[in-house]
Structure formats: structure tokens, C-alpha cells
Design a protein around this motif. Structure first.
Motif, PDB file in Angstrom:
ATOM      1  N   VAL A 162       1.076   4.242  -2.744  1.00 17.12           N
ATOM      2  CA  VAL A 162       0.748   5.646  -2.478  1.00 17.12           C
ATOM      3  C   VAL A 162       1.918   6.549  -2.854  1.00 17.12           C
TER       4      VAL A 162
ATOM      5  N   MET B  78      -7.548   8.893  -1.990  1.00 18.70           N
ATOM      6  CA  MET B  78      -7.022   7.542  -1.785  1.00 18.70           C
ATOM      7  C   MET B  78      -8.013   6.485  -2.242  1.00 18.70           C
ATOM      8  N   PRO B  79      -7.608   5.636  -3.190  1.00 19.08           N
ATOM      9  CA  PRO B  79      -8.493   4.543  -3.601  1.00 19.08           C
ATOM     10  C   PRO B  79      -8.480   3.401  -2.586  1.00 19.08           C
ATOM     11  N   LYS B  80      -9.426   2.486  -2.746  1.00 15.57           N
ATOM     12  CA  LYS B  80      -9.357   1.255  -1.952  1.00 15.57           C
ATOM     13  C   LYS B  80      -8.167   0.433  -2.460  1.00 15.57           C
ATOM     14  N   VAL B  81      -7.500  -0.237  -1.541  1.00 19.14           N
ATOM     15  CA  VAL B  81      -6.371  -1.089  -1.946  1.00 19.14           C
ATOM     16  C   VAL B  81      -6.575  -2.474  -1.334  1.00 19.14           C
TER      17      VAL B  81
ATOM     18  N   MET C  74      -5.831  12.085   1.725  1.00 18.35           N
ATOM     19  CA  MET C  74      -6.866  11.120   2.112  1.00 18.35           C
ATOM     20  C   MET C  74      -8.029  11.020   1.115  1.00 18.35           C
ATOM     21  N   ALA C  75      -8.553  12.173   0.688  1.00 17.08           N
ATOM     22  CA  ALA C  75      -9.745  12.161  -0.150  1.00 17.08           C
ATOM     23  C   ALA C  75      -9.485  11.538  -1.524  1.00 17.08           C
TER      24      ALA C  75
ATOM     25  N   GLU D 288       0.839  -1.214   0.000  1.00 16.60           N
ATOM     26  CA  GLU D 288       0.000   0.000   0.000  1.00 16.60           C
ATOM     27  C   GLU D 288       0.860   1.246   0.000  1.00 16.60           C
ATOM     28  N   SER D 289       1.860   1.219   0.873  1.00 13.13           N
ATOM     29  CA  SER D 289       2.723   2.382   1.045  1.00 13.13           C
ATOM     30  C   SER D 289       3.461   2.729  -0.249  1.00 13.13           C
TER      31      SER D 289
END
Lengths: 730, 171
Positions: free
Chosen positions: A643, A677-680, A674-675, A639-640
Motif C-alpha cells: 500500500v 484498495m485491491p484484494k491482496v 479504501m475505495a 500488505e502494508s
């Protein structure tokens, strides 16, 4: 970087049966301490200049206190990737201890903490777990064996009649003793000649999702990062803020500190090679003072690098062949049925870790002590010794938690360390040198700017027949201590990794490199060469799939016959993302897969356009990292990396105009929020006997996966990073 | 002389009134849990509560908080909401490097104090001023929902099952 670590690893696997593998000593205040005495065959010359290991504290990996608490010294920097949890897991697996009794500390600089393959103390190449894999399990097994022997001796029974479990040794007739009670006796025993490690099927800690040891201190404000040192820890600590030249390579001719000297709290103003430092009792006073300096700079020797001019120049250069890194037959392109010509441009990128860089130094007589979140302690110690004019053995480096690093703290030039030491030496008081966000962003050591040009052909049956790939950009290591190891026959391997070693079975892959010399400092940036090569490779593969009229996943599979690990990872991501399933109108998917640091990551990204704005909905990721030591960390790191790569793909760009860096802070170097950010979802390919890299491999395929999704949705192919999002509105 | 209340303690100081609250907390009071990230209220790492409102301390001069109550990460866990947020952060294994997390937690605690049942849009609005370079956003969102009781905490079995579970046990 990737290759160097892999190559080094194959040469130096620790021999766990060696008599002198471990050295043991009694801990100060009782207990057991175990350290290594492992000489490596492939040390770089620099490491040999360091003093011989002292096997007393703190050169230990393990300390068992009388209350049974087990403290593991973590030899790698903790800067988010989770080594303060994953490394103790390796040791605890063999120690048979109570996991709740495990504590983790960051090890200081010492030769004993050298990377097992690299001969230097370094955190890089996504190799912290893999290079500790045998080492820390062996330490745990050694300690367990000695504790059991101590109990057997105490009870006058055979060691075979005793067993260790959950921090306790049990013997015949219900005898019991905790590790803490046995630690002192164990410390007096000779080192076991050899240890046998648990087999994977019996693991109870390795491979189990395990929450982070460092979390409690990081949610209540007590975790101490490099910037958090105060006069409470270091008496009489002052803070320094430095005025740096407006362009790289310029120097201060003279300065006027009249407006500075009246500011309360300011104690010193000193001129350095790298600028003018203002030292004060507090950061704010130093910063206000720094900003009030009037400085005359000599810009003449400085770099006038200009991004627009560089872009034109690099693109021209890419049309000519460079030094051959991999030989194919580019002439075969002439006979291709269909041809792709694609030019890519990737900008300079700042690391922009959340914690701006700092270094704290105390120089006293012929001794120098540092407190710094370092990814490369060995070089930082040598650089500090030189700057302080003291022997390297007199430099003590305390490794601090770092608020990110992403390669910036693998500091080949030790720039901020040298600057801090120079100030402390001049002013004679302990100094915490703080770079403001603007200093941090403008100081360089960027991921270099690159241009790639690919000419690739398909034959009449829509198979790739030839691929001619040219890369233009700066070398990461030219002129550094790493040059000898990284550059072979003029080719910096880190410029070409991900191309010359692509898992795709591409006939006639011809790859050449133009290494440019630009006066802008560059450095490793998360995933190193893969950060740019994967973008070119994976968008070109997507273009070729389209040219061939084939599905992007199916097209890739054709070339992965020799690399089942890559194929399996691609297939897992495609399956979990429902690649074959229909999407709602207005949405599209893109895929990319890339191998780096011994691991493979595939991402499938789902996007849409909403009133001209790109929206990322979902990322489905698959990773094959061999044996996943801590699956929670593995998922977090994928995830990191995604991003980090998304911020770069959507916004990341350092540009220069007449030598001046145009960005300074997060308003003009934006990061994903944050806004957006997709689901991962992260899926780990099961199996694997040994761990491979985790901290970086998720990054390279994210930008091409997004780009390929944008192409699927809009038909627009984006070949310049960051994405020209405005062009999608048209 | 400036009088403020920090973490329940009344403090008088004669620092320059233009000094940002962040640096007063960090350098004068040695409360280093509140972090410096940008100095321009762009990243949220320095978020504290001023009379309960989430506030970027890097861009708030100390003169602006005279007579007000400042709460920092060091004591936020003393409130019921703050404790729930910290516990949820651990349960969801949110942190990575951890540097932005003080600010994230302060922003989340302020959100949940006012809005006990935040929607995803509410979370976006409250948290988008807090940058995380490690990319913990989805876990931050999940932890806020756990703290609000909107979802159960992730279940993680403790590492190290009893050794009897091993098929073979060595001395």
C-alpha cells in the motif's frame, strides 16, 4: 542500509556460552530482572561515547513480577511493524511461560538496547527481529533455567527432576510453583554458564500466527503516542509551534510578534536557528500565534532547488558515466542484436506518517529528558545533549509509540529533537513541540529524487549480453555520522543497492553513480535505495522480455539459476496468481520480484482500465523471509509495504519551485484510500531457519509490478514516477 | 460560556469559540484518543460522533457543537455497536501503528449504527475519508463485516500449545 546491516550481522553473532552474557538483578519491589552485558566488536565510534550499561532497571529485557506477569522491554521502536508482539514471542518461546501473561513495554534509550549488529540503538533495515533472534531467546532460556534451579533448590531436588511449562515449574511428587513465586529466589542465583536453545521443530510460539499485544490499547484510545503527552503526565507541559523558513537554508532576519502577544494562553515567543517558536498553554493558541507572526526572512543563503531544472540536469548527467560502482564492459552493447535504452525519473517523496512529528522535552539544570518516538535513540540522545549543553549521560530518552515513521524517525540530523530541546532550554518549562501536517510535509528529509538510465542489449539468441546502468541523485548519508560506514570510494552503497547486487545473472553489468549536491535534506525512506532501484531494474527486465518476445516470468527465470530463493518466490507468486491462466477481456497482469533486507518478495498485480481510470483488482504476493516468526505480521507487513508503494507509484511527488516545496497536506500529496484498495493475498515461502527482513521488502517490487501490468494492458511504458495516469486516458 | 456534552458529561468552558473541537478534547479535556492528522478534514484521524454523526473534529469549531452530544473513542465501546467494532478489530488483527485507528473505528461504528448490513460500496463510501498509511484497509473492511455479522472472525490459535507437545523438554 541493507548491506550494512547484513555485513555487520555476520561479524557479531552473540556468543551464548559466554559467562558474562547476561547479568541478573533483583527487581525493584521483588521479582527477577535480566539484562545483557554484551560487548560488541563493531560498535561505531559514536556509540562508544555513551555511558556504560547500568544493569539495574530499566536496562533489562525481562521482568517477572510476583504475580507471574512477564514484562518484556522491547528495544526497537513500535511504529506498526509489530515488534511489541514478535520480540516477546522470541523470548516467550524459551521461557515456557503462559503467553497471556506477557506484557510489552518500549525500552528507553540505553546502550544495553543497542542493535546486536550495529552498536547503536536503532530501528531500521528491517532487522528488529533478526538482530534479536538469538539475544531474546537466550534471555528467555536463561530466565527459565534460573527459575527451574530456584524451584529445585527450594524442594531440595536435582534440577533435572524439575521442568518448566506454561509459567510453572513442576517437580517430583506433584510439587508445583508459579514463576511469580520463584522470581525472587531466581534473582539471587548466578547466571547460567550457557543455555541450549529449543530446536525449530519444537517451537510452540515462534512461527504461530499470533495476534498483536498492542491492539487492545490501540482500539480504545488509551495507547499513548508521542503527540499524546499532556500536563497529566508532565506537569506544566506547554506546547510549541514553530514558524520555519519558506525555503531550506533561509534564516529569520527579524520578526514582529505584536499580533501574537495578545492571544490568550501564549507564554513565549523565541527565535531559534531553525525559525521562530511560539509557546502556549495549548496547541491551538500556539498555532494561531505562530500563524500571526510577521517574519522577515533572508532567502539569500537558502536553496533555490527547482524540480523542473533538476529533471533536465539529472537526465543530461545520466548520459555520462559516473563513478564506477560495479565494473562490466559497456562496449559490448555495440555488438548487441537488440538494444533497450530507458530513462527513469523518480521524485522526492515525503514519509507522511499519520502522526506528524513531535518531541517533548524537559530541561532542568544539567539534566534533559525527552519523550519521542525515535528510530535512532543513540544519535537523538547525543544531539539533545549538545543542544541542551549537558553531558550525554544526563539525557534520558523515553521511547514513545510512533504513528508511523518509515525512516523519518531514523533522524540523522535529529532536526526536530534539536529544535524541541532548544525551545525547552530557552523557555525553562517542559515543552511539547508539535509540527503541523504542513510543517511535517515541508520540512524535507525526503527520499531523494533520482534519474536512472539503462542501456541494455540482447544477443542474437535473445539473451542479455550487456547492461549499462547510470544513477543520478543525492547521497542519503553524505555529511552525516553514517557517511563513513555507508560510503566507500565515493559510492554511497544505499544509492546502488538492488542494482550492483541484483540476483539476476546479468553478464557485463556496468553500474555508475553521479552523486549530486542539492540543498534539500534527504533521508532513509521505507526500503531505502531499493525504493527506486527496483523500479528501474524490474521494468527494464520486463522491457527486455518483451524485446526478446518472451513471457516475463519465463524470461526472469533464465537469470535466476544462482538464486533459488528468488526463483522459488517468483514461482510461488506466479502459481498462486494463476500466471498462465487466461484473464477476462480488458484485464492484464504484471509481475516483479526483488530481494532486499535478506528477503525476497514477488508481486503479481491485476489491472484494468475503466473509462480511462486505472483500476487495481488483485495483488498476489509471495515472500521468503526465512523463518516467519509471526505469520500474521508478515502478511500484514507485505500488505502494508504494497500500500505504501502504491501511494508512491500512483500519487507520491514532492516538487520544488524556486526552492519552495509545493506540497503541504493530503490534498496535494494524496495517499491511497479504501475505495482504491485491491484484494491482496500473501503467501509465505515455507521453511527457513532464521528470520530475515519483513517491514520493507514488499515495497520495492510493487511499483514495477503495477507498471508492468499497465504495459501488458495498454502497451504504454511508464518510466516516470508517479505514473502519469492522464497519459493512459489518451 | 459554551455548554457541550462530551462522553455523557456536561461541560461548560470559556475557550475561544473558534477553537477546533479536536484541540478542546485533546488539550482541555486530555482525551488524547482522538488524533490530529491533517487539520483540514482530509484524513479522518480526528473522527468523533456529534449527535451520532461521524464528524471531523479538527475542522469543527467548538461553537458548532454547542448543546450537542460528542462521543469519542474513549467511550465508544460502551455502545453495543462500538464494542462489536472494537472486538472485531482485535479479532482481525487490524491495527499496525494504530494512529489512524481511533478515527477508523469511530467511522465504522457510525456506519454500522445506521446501516447494519453494509455492502462493499457502502464501506468504501463511509471509510474512504479515513487514511491509513500502514495500509490496513483490507483488514478494516474485514473487521466491519465481522462486526456486522457478515463473516466469521478469523480464527487464530492461541500461541503456546501445552509444553507436553514438545518432542523434547529441557529443564
Amino acid at each position: 542500509m541493507d548491506k550494512l546491516f547484513t555485513a555487520a550481522k555476520s561479524r557479531a553473532v552473540p556468543n551464548t556460552s559466554r559467562r558474562d552474557f547476561l547479568k541478573v538483578s533483583a527487581a525493584t519491589g521483588g521479582g527477577l530482572v535480566i539484562g545483557f552485558n554484551l560487548s560488541l566488536g563493531n560498535k561505531l565510534a559514536l556509540a562508544q561515547a555513551a555511558p556504560a550499561p547500568n544493569l539495574n532497571q530499566p536496562n533489562a529485557f525481562l521482568r517477572i513480577a510476583l504475580d507471574g506477569t512477564v514484562t518484556v522491554q522491547v528495544k526497537h521502536l513500535e511504529f506498526g511493524q509489530g515488534v511489541m508482539t514478535s520480540l516477546p514471542m522470541l523470548l516467550a518461546e524459551e521461557l515456557e511461560c503462559d503467553w497471556t501473561k506477557i506484557r510489552a513495554e518500549l525500552a528507553p534509550a540505553a546502550p544495553v538496547y543497542a542493535h546486536s549488529s550495529f552498536g547503536m540503538q536503532i530501528t531500521g533495515g528491517s532487522s528488529s527481529v533478526s538482530n534479536s533472534w538469538e539475544q531474546l531467546r537466550a534471555v528467555g532460556a536463561m530466565a527459565r533455567t534460573m527459575l527451574v534451579t530456584a524451584a529445585a533448590n527450594r524442594w531440595k531436588v536435582a534440577a533435572g527432576q524439575c521442568r518448566a511449562a506454561n509459567g510453572m515449574v513442576t517437580g517430583p511428587g506433584g510439587k508445583k510453583a508459579g514463576y511469580g513465586e520463584l522470581a525472587e529466589e531466581a534473582a539471587k542465583l548466578p547466571t547460567p554458564e550457557k543455555v541450549v536453545l529449543q530446536s525449530a521443530k519444537d517451537f510452540t510460539i515462534i512461527g504461530k500466527p499470533t495476534r498483536r499485544i498492542d491492539a487492545p490499547a490501540k482500539v480504545n484510545g488509551t495507547a499513548r503516542f508521542g503527540l499524546d503527552l499532556t500536563a497529566k503526565q508532565i506537569p506544566n507541559l506547554h506546547t510549541a509551534v514553530v514558524a520555519h523558513p519558506p525555503i531550506f537554508g533561509a534564516r529569520a532576519v527579524k520578526f514582529n510578534a505584536d499580533k501574537v502577544n495578545g492571544i490568550p494562553g501564549i507564554t513565549h515567543v523565541v527565535q531559534l536557528d531553525s525559525g521562530i517558536a511560539v509557546v502556549a498553554k495549548s496547541f491551538w493558541a500556539a498555532k494561531v500565534g505562530r500563524d500571526a507572526l510577521q517574519i522577515e526572512w533572508d532567502l539569500e543563503p537558502g536553496s533555490k532547488a527547482d524540480s523542473v531544472a533538476m529533471s533536465n540536469n539529472y537526465r543530461q548527467t545520466a548520459r555520462t558515466p559516473g563513478l564506477v560502482a560495479k565494473k562490466g564492459n559497456p562496449d559490448l552493447l555495440k555488438g548487441a542484436a537488440k538494444t533497450l535504452v530507458a530513462e527513469f525519473e523518480m521524485p522526492y517523496l515525503a514519509h507522511a506518517a499519520m502522526e506528524p512529528l513531535s518531541c517533548t522535552v524537559s530541561v532542568s539544570g544539567d539534566k534533559c529528558e525527552l519523550w519521542v518516538g525515535s528510530q535512532l535513540q543513540t544519535l537523538d540522545v547525543l544531539a539533545a545533549a549538545k543542544a541542551a549543553d549537558v553531558p550525554p549521560a544526563n539525557v534520558k530518552l523515553n521511547t514513545m509509540l510512533a504513528g508511523g515513521g518509515f525512516g523519518r524517525r531514523t533522524n540523522l540530523s535529529s532536526d526536530y529533537v534539536v529544535e524541541a530541546v532548544a525551545i525547552a532550554k530557552r523557555v525553562g518549562v517542559p515543552v511539547k513541540m508539535v509540527w503541523t501536517r504542513e510543517d511535517d510535509m515541508k520540512a524535507g528529509s525526503y527520499r531523494p529524487m533520482y534519474v536512472h538510465r539503462i542501456e541494455a542489449g540482447l544477443d542474437a539468441s535473445n539473451k542479455i549480453s550487456a547492461w549499462n546502468h547510470t544513477v543520478v541523485g543525492q547521497s542519503l548519508v553524505a555529511g552525516t555520522p553514517f557517511e563513513q560506514a555507508f560510503v566507500k570510494d565515493g559510492i554511497d552503497g544505499s544509492s546502488m543497492e538492488g542494482i550492483v547486487d541484483t540476483p539476476y545473472d546479468i553478464p557485463n553489468l556496468h553500474a555508475t553513480l553521479h552523486t549530486t549536491k542539492i540543498g534539500v535534506p534527504v533521508l532513509f525512506w521505507r526500503s531505502v535505495g531499493h525504493s527506486h532501484t527496483a523500479y528501474a531494474m524490474e521494468t527494464a527486465m520486463d522491457d527486455l522480455a518483451q524485446l526478446a518476445g518472451q513471457d516475463p516470468v519465463a524470461f526472469r527465470r533464465v537469470y535466476l539459476g544462482k538464486h533459488p530463493k528468488v526463483l522459488k518466490t517468483l514461482n510461488l507468486a506466479a502459481e498462486k496468481a494463476g500466471w498462465a491462466s487466461a484473464l477476462p477481456k480488458g484485464r492484464a497482469r504484471g509481475v516483479a520480484v526483488h530481494e532486499s533486507f535478506g528477503s525476497v518478495v514477488a508481486h503479481v498485480v491485476e489491472v484494468s482500465m475503466d473509462k480511462g481510470e486505472l483500476k487495481l483488482h488483485r495483488i498476489v504476493s509471495a515472500i521468503d523471509c526465512g523463518l516467519a516468526v509471526n505469520p500474521l505480521t508478515v502478511a500484514a507487513q507485505v500488505e502494508s509495504s504494497a500500500v505504501y508503494g502504491m501511494s508512491a507509484a500512483l500519487y507520491g511527488k514532492i516538487t520544488l519551485k524556486d526552492g519552495v516545496v509545493e506540497q503541504s497536506n493530503f490534498h496535494n500529496y494524496p495517499l491511497l484510500r479504501m475505495a482504491e484498495m485491491p484484494k491482496v493475498e500473501v503467501y509465505i515461502v515455507p521453511g527457513g531457519e532464521t528470520p530475515t527482513g519483513v517491514g520493507e521488502p514488499g515495497l520495492p517490487p510493487i511499483a514495477p509490478a503495477i507498471s508492468n501490468a499497465i504495459f501488458a494492458l495498454t502497451g504504454k511504458r511508464l518510466r516516470t514516477l508517479p505514473f502519469d495516469l492522464a497519459s493512459l486516458k489518451a | 460560556m459554551i455548554l457541550i456534552t462530551v462522553n455523557g458529561e456536561r461541560i461548560s468552558t470559556n475557550v475561544d469559540p473558534s477553537t477546533p473541537l479536536l484541540w478542546f478534547l485533546r488539550d482541555n479535556l486530555q482525551l488524547t484518543g482522538t488524533k490530529y492528522g491533517c487539520g483540514m478534514a482530509l484524513c479522518g484521524a480526528c473522527t468523533v460522533h456529534v449527535n451520532g454523526e461521524p464528524t471531523r473534529s479538527c475542522s469543527t469549531p467548538i461553537s458548532a457543537v454547542v448543546g450537542k452530544k460528542v462521543t469519542t473513542i474513549e467511550v465508544v465501546g460502551k455502545s453495543a455497536v462500538g464494542k462489536k467494532v472494537q472486538d472485531a478489530w482485535i479479532a482481525e488483527d487490524v491495527v499496525q501503528c494504530g494512529y489512524c485507528q481511533s478515527g477508523q473505528i469511530m467511522a465504522a461504528a457510525a456506519l454500522l449504527t445506521k446501516n447494519k448490513v453494509p455492502s462493499d460500496a457502502d464501506i468504501d463510501a463511509a471509510m474512504s475519508g479515513n487514511v491509513c498509511r500502514c495500509g490496513t484497509y483490507n483488514r478494516v473492511r474485514a473487521a466491519i463485516k465481522v462486526a456486522a455479522g457478515l463473516k466469521p472472525a478469523a480464527s487464530v490459535k492461541p500461541a503456546g500449545a501445552p509444553a507436553a507437545a514438545r518432542k523434547s523438554v529441557k529443564a
